[in-house]
Design a protein around this motif. Sequence first.
Motif, PDB file in Angstrom:
ATOM      1  N   TYR A   1     -30.120 -75.294  38.158  1.00  0.00           N
ATOM      2  CA  TYR A   1     -30.130 -74.585  39.396  1.00  0.00           C
ATOM      3  C   TYR A   1     -29.833 -73.169  39.698  1.00  0.00           C
ATOM      4  O   TYR A   1     -30.457 -72.244  40.356  1.00  0.00           O
ATOM      5  CB  TYR A   1     -29.976 -75.523  40.494  1.00  0.00           C
ATOM      6  CG  TYR A   1     -30.593 -76.640  40.653  1.00  0.00           C
ATOM      7  CD1 TYR A   1     -31.854 -76.836  41.507  1.00  0.00           C
ATOM      8  CD2 TYR A   1     -30.252 -78.151  40.069  1.00  0.00           C
ATOM      9  CE1 TYR A   1     -32.707 -78.092  41.493  1.00  0.00           C
ATOM     10  CE2 TYR A   1     -30.821 -79.343  40.049  1.00  0.00           C
ATOM     11  CZ  TYR A   1     -32.151 -79.347  40.588  1.00  0.00           C
ATOM     12  OH  TYR A   1     -32.870 -80.410  40.742  1.00  0.00           O
TER      13      TYR A   1
ATOM     14  N   ILE B   1     -32.147 -69.784  40.603  1.00  0.00           N
ATOM     15  CA  ILE B   1     -32.104 -69.112  41.867  1.00  0.00           C
ATOM     16  C   ILE B   1     -31.436 -67.634  41.410  1.00  0.00           C
ATOM     17  O   ILE B   1     -32.144 -66.879  41.799  1.00  0.00           O
ATOM     18  CB  ILE B   1     -30.958 -69.767  42.304  1.00  0.00           C
ATOM     19  CG1 ILE B   1     -31.520 -71.209  43.099  1.00  0.00           C
ATOM     20  CG2 ILE B   1     -30.645 -69.063  43.606  1.00  0.00           C
ATOM     21  CD1 ILE B   1     -30.551 -71.989  43.614  1.00  0.00           C
TER      22      ILE B   1
ATOM     23  N   ASP C   1     -40.628 -69.225  48.370  1.00  0.00           N
ATOM     24  CA  ASP C   1     -39.268 -69.426  49.260  1.00  0.00           C
ATOM     25  C   ASP C   1     -38.914 -71.011  49.221  1.00  0.00           C
ATOM     26  O   ASP C   1     -37.777 -71.327  49.495  1.00  0.00           O
ATOM     27  CB  ASP C   1     -39.557 -68.827  50.473  1.00  0.00           C
ATOM     28  CG  ASP C   1     -39.481 -67.256  50.390  1.00  0.00           C
ATOM     29  OD1 ASP C   1     -38.999 -66.809  49.443  1.00  0.00           O
ATOM     30  OD2 ASP C   1     -40.003 -66.648  51.256  1.00  0.00           O
TER      31      ASP C   1
ATOM     32  N   ARG D   1     -37.259 -72.249  46.385  1.00  0.00           N
ATOM     33  CA  ARG D   1     -35.797 -71.604  45.889  1.00  0.00           C
ATOM     34  C   ARG D   1     -35.100 -72.322  47.059  1.00  0.00           C
ATOM     35  O   ARG D   1     -33.897 -72.727  46.818  1.00  0.00           O
ATOM     36  CB  ARG D   1     -35.907 -70.239  46.573  1.00  0.00           C
ATOM     37  CG  ARG D   1     -34.600 -69.462  46.531  1.00  0.00           C
ATOM     38  CD  ARG D   1     -34.964 -68.109  46.738  1.00  0.00           C
ATOM     39  NE  ARG D   1     -33.762 -67.153  46.960  1.00  0.00           N
ATOM     40  CZ  ARG D   1     -33.229 -67.193  48.065  1.00  0.00           C
ATOM     41  NH1 ARG D   1     -33.627 -67.646  49.086  1.00  0.00           N
ATOM     42  NH2 ARG D   1     -32.191 -66.264  47.934  1.00  0.00           N
ATOM     43  N   ASP D   2     -35.292 -72.676  48.397  1.00  0.00           N
ATOM     44  CA  ASP D   2     -34.621 -73.542  49.536  1.00  0.00           C
ATOM     45  C   ASP D   2     -34.456 -74.873  48.885  1.00  0.00           C
ATOM     46  O   ASP D   2     -33.371 -75.415  49.062  1.00  0.00           O
ATOM     47  CB  ASP D   2     -35.377 -73.447  50.660  1.00  0.00           C
ATOM     48  CG  ASP D   2     -35.519 -72.250  51.556  1.00  0.00           C
ATOM     49  OD1 ASP D   2     -34.758 -71.175  51.018  1.00  0.00           O
ATOM     50  OD2 ASP D   2     -36.431 -71.992  52.333  1.00  0.00           O
TER      51      ASP D   2
ATOM     52  N   GLY E   1     -31.817 -74.912  46.222  1.00  0.00           N
ATOM     53  CA  GLY E   1     -30.407 -74.602  46.772  1.00  0.00           C
ATOM     54  C   GLY E   1     -29.910 -75.801  47.514  1.00  0.00           C
ATOM     55  O   GLY E   1     -28.630 -76.086  47.523  1.00  0.00           O
ATOM     56  N   GLU E   2     -30.912 -76.552  48.256  1.00  0.00           N
ATOM     57  CA  GLU E   2     -30.400 -77.786  48.915  1.00  0.00           C
ATOM     58  C   GLU E   2     -29.908 -78.852  47.792  1.00  0.00           C
ATOM     59  O   GLU E   2     -28.824 -79.595  47.955  1.00  0.00           O
ATOM     60  CB  GLU E   2     -31.475 -78.396  49.678  1.00  0.00           C
ATOM     61  CG  GLU E   2     -31.937 -77.561  50.869  1.00  0.00           C
ATOM     62  CD  GLU E   2     -33.004 -77.975  51.512  1.00  0.00           C
ATOM     63  OE1 GLU E   2     -33.789 -79.023  51.220  1.00  0.00           O
ATOM     64  OE2 GLU E   2     -33.447 -77.480  52.605  1.00  0.00           O
TER      65      GLU E   2
ATOM     66  N   ARG F   1     -26.706 -67.392  48.138  1.00  0.00           N
ATOM     67  CA  ARG F   1     -28.041 -66.887  48.291  1.00  0.00           C
ATOM     68  C   ARG F   1     -29.146 -67.939  48.949  1.00  0.00           C
ATOM     69  O   ARG F   1     -30.049 -67.314  49.844  1.00  0.00           O
ATOM     70  CB  ARG F   1     -28.741 -66.222  46.883  1.00  0.00           C
ATOM     71  CG  ARG F   1     -28.174 -65.127  46.253  1.00  0.00           C
ATOM     72  CD  ARG F   1     -28.865 -65.065  45.018  1.00  0.00           C
ATOM     73  NE  ARG F   1     -27.841 -63.951  43.972  1.00  0.00           N
ATOM     74  CZ  ARG F   1     -28.679 -63.235  43.071  1.00  0.00           C
ATOM     75  NH1 ARG F   1     -29.909 -63.804  42.755  1.00  0.00           N
ATOM     76  NH2 ARG F   1     -27.857 -62.458  42.385  1.00  0.00           N
ATOM     77  N   THR F   2     -28.810 -69.126  48.977  1.00  0.00           N
ATOM     78  CA  THR F   2     -29.559 -69.878  49.433  1.00  0.00           C
ATOM     79  C   THR F   2     -28.943 -70.741  50.763  1.00  0.00           C
ATOM     80  O   THR F   2     -29.371 -71.933  51.186  1.00  0.00           O
ATOM     81  CB  THR F   2     -29.865 -71.397  48.490  1.00  0.00           C
ATOM     82  OG1 THR F   2     -28.606 -71.774  47.957  1.00  0.00           O
ATOM     83  CG2 THR F   2     -30.674 -70.747  47.377  1.00  0.00           C
TER      84      THR F   2
ATOM     85  N   HIS G   1     -25.827 -71.526  51.614  1.00  0.00           N
ATOM     86  CA  HIS G   1     -24.766 -72.737  51.331  1.00  0.00           C
ATOM     87  C   HIS G   1     -23.300 -72.202  51.059  1.00  0.00           C
ATOM     88  O   HIS G   1     -22.840 -72.784  49.854  1.00  0.00           O
ATOM     89  CB  HIS G   1     -25.335 -73.668  50.085  1.00  0.00           C
ATOM     90  CG  HIS G   1     -26.394 -74.325  50.666  1.00  0.00           C
ATOM     91  ND1 HIS G   1     -26.760 -75.428  51.310  1.00  0.00           N
ATOM     92  CD2 HIS G   1     -27.851 -74.165  50.081  1.00  0.00           C
ATOM     93  CE1 HIS G   1     -27.782 -75.903  51.482  1.00  0.00           C
ATOM     94  NE2 HIS G   1     -28.332 -75.116  50.703  1.00  0.00           N
TER      95      HIS G   1
END
Length: 939
Positions: A654, A658, A666, A669-670, A673-674, A703-704, A706
């Motif tokens: 991941y 990313i 997006d 990508r989100d 990130g999660e 970047r996401t 977190h």
Amino acid sequence: MSDVRFEHVRDALGLGTARPRLSWTTLTEARDWTQTAYEVELTVPGGDGPAVTVRVESADSVLVPWPFDALPARGRADIRVRVTGSDGAVSPWSTPAPVEAGLLAPDDWSAVFVTPDWDEDPQTDQPSPFLRREFELRVPVRRARLYATALGVFEAEINGVRVGDEVLAPGWTAYDKRLRYRTHDVTDLLRPGRNAIGAVLGEGWFRGRIGFDGKTRAVYGDRLALLAQLEVEYTDGTTERITTDGSWRAATGPVLSSGIYDGEAYDARLERSGWSLPDHDESGWRGVRVLERDLGTLVAPDGPPVRRIEEIAPVSVTATPSGRTLLDFGQNLVGRLRLTVTGASGTQVTLRHAEILEDGELCTRPLRTAAATDTYTLRGDGEEVFEPRFTFHGFRYAEITGQPDDFDPTTVRAVVLHSDLERTGSFECSDELVDRLHENVVWGMRGNFLDVPTDCPQRDERLGWTGDIQVFSPTASYLYDSAGFLGSWLADLAVEQSADGVVPFVVPRVGVAGADTPTAAWGDAAVFVPWVLHERYGDTGVLAAQYGSMRAWVEHVASLAGDSRLWDSGFQFGDWLDPTAPAGRPDGAATPGELVATAYFARSSELLARTAAILGHTEDAERYRALAGEVRTAFQREYVTDAGRMMSDAPTAYALAICFELLDSDAQRDRAGERLARLVRGNGHKIATGFVGTPLVCDALTRTGHEDTAYRLLLQTECPSWLYPVTMGATTIWERWDSLLPEGTVNPSGMTSFNHYALGAVADWLHRTVAGLAPAAPGYRRLRIQPRPGGGLTHAGAKLRTPYGEAAVSWTRTGAEVTVEALVPPNTTAEVLLPDGDEIVGVGSGRHSWTVTLASEEAELPPLSVDMDVDALMDREEAARAFKDLLISYIPEAAEFIESGSGAAPAGTTVRTIAGMIPNAEKFLADLEAKFAELEGRA
């Protein structure tokens, strides 16, 4: 005005270019100051002609082109600059800065290499040869230069005085293709009449034992040799050259053996007093042979030499259980010892070195076959001082045996050695452990930036592993001015690259089986490191110099990937030393090597396209931009679901997707990130990444959205984590997350170093994100100021001497209020994004301050409950630990699974759901509820 600088060197004596680029900084308190024009003036020292002045309408002040005729070999000039600001004011002239070209072509040399005229066995330890020659000088000397190098390492002397202060000169390069020489001003060492010049040689990297297995000797040649050219200009204008030739004499002396791995043996009874003075008794001296060598390989250095940087006294002197004297210097360092001793002739003092203790004794097992031992035999005529010449060790502890009874070990000093780079960047924060982590990163870099960016400085290896510097180069370029150092190493990388573009594992290439196997992240140093130097120093010259190398590497990978654009064949180091990898398989990471390789293929293609555009190679730029798009599409098709899940459900997968911008939308990508954040939480915020993922994981989380998870990962102290070694007393970065096991024993692996900088690459995230100081344009021409407070820190700050002057960002938090202060250098601007999300576009130079109010640091937490999501539980550190400890008490075999961090629970999984799989689940749930009540004060 500050002084003018040339290329990336502090001392512009003996430059290897006829048109050196110029840089300067403007010192002004004026806000929003920018340069509109500059004037450069050239004066020839001692010349009769007038000064030459050139005016340029430009805001450029970093690495600007040489505006005059090219310097000839040995050409000298004094340069000064003045600038005009946007306010119309003209600065004073800077102090004249001297610049002098070195010997620029083979024809500039009349010296030849000379070697002792005796037979030697290069496969065994040999005594160091001493070489000398006497000569006459006719009239007083106006100027003198010594140009010198060696096959091996050397120290030169003139009339009994050491020339220069370099250590282990000329350093280590791909000797058969690039051999550095140095230029010294020796005017003050000469005198009318009789003079003498000499040098002592050591094995060094050239002929000594070197390589991964430590078994290889004489990699570059079997004869040590010296090349020296002394050029003298008399006051009457005439000149004379004294060069190495067949008239020199050779002998051996007190250095019985010297090796990088094994140390030095020195017998002071064999010293040749006055050996570099005139009228020395040459009985016992023999002749020399001329050694044929292509002088076209000679190059001037691009960076500083290795020097003695500081001395450290022991913090304690104790006895080991076996009764030996043990010195602890309190810091794992690289260098050697200097001792002062008085005793009887023939007394032999032995010095052994190690990074760590085990059971109170030196633990030398991690050194493998490296002896790391120096011996000194006393001559016995009073106080004697010993410091080895031609070796270095990585150590915190030293053991001394054989010393006289009245020897005072507290007088021993550790002499720290490394390339004499200028410190440029610093970081500090309110967490003492994080500050110590950052200091460990600094010391790790210092120890491993000894002429070559090595992986480790202590065992029988010490090689320029390409993967390590690929991930660490951003951190290195912040902490120290590394441009010349890394530029020189990149030149070696290019000449060591195979004809079809393969980059070796190690540069210079020596003694590693299969080193010509193309591997991702390691070979990609050919592209990533030049790009970092451009980004951090604004240097397009390094891109131009390395463009052929960058292009050859990407083309080779493209040939391996073929039409599929997937690099899914051949050996890969992958996410090396992922802590979840099986024992004995550091390449067996959770993220497959083919995914890592294809991700790097995409990123290198993209960086190559950007490089081609900067250099004006329009067709190449279009081609490699298209290639990068094709690889990105192939990566998405093969490794990413439409919903943003990775085929390899591991943090490094991941983080790569990313940070290398390999996701298609997006939404993907989100989602990625999660999932990454969930994996990190599910692993108890412990490290689950290796060499590839570790430098990226905090950035990917940040970047996401977190950053809270990134901070929890940073601040974790359980193994594996960045702070676990700090809690175990580490003073450098370790090779393995558990180089020292929790019970205090040394990891039994045959590959365990306590000084590896690669995993310290997280410091770049500390600088850019925690403190908030990053480049927004090459060379920090535009700054990005974006601090992200978190992790309970109350303050953090970073300072950096950019190519334009000092920049600084700091923030302080008091409750919900955060004050950000920044210093923007003259002739630059900054983009500012404050912690509350407000963006300020385009502030100019000067000091700035902003105060913002943040929302509550964390929302009111819901009560702990066995019906809560596991994800939510993992965010509550004490509760998560209680849950895991209780689970292990019910199912002991779960301990290995939990500690390995093997995955995370699916989203929406509750604690009760997991408990349903446990024998005697109702009692487990009751015990857990009781523990939750205790934690919340409800018991």
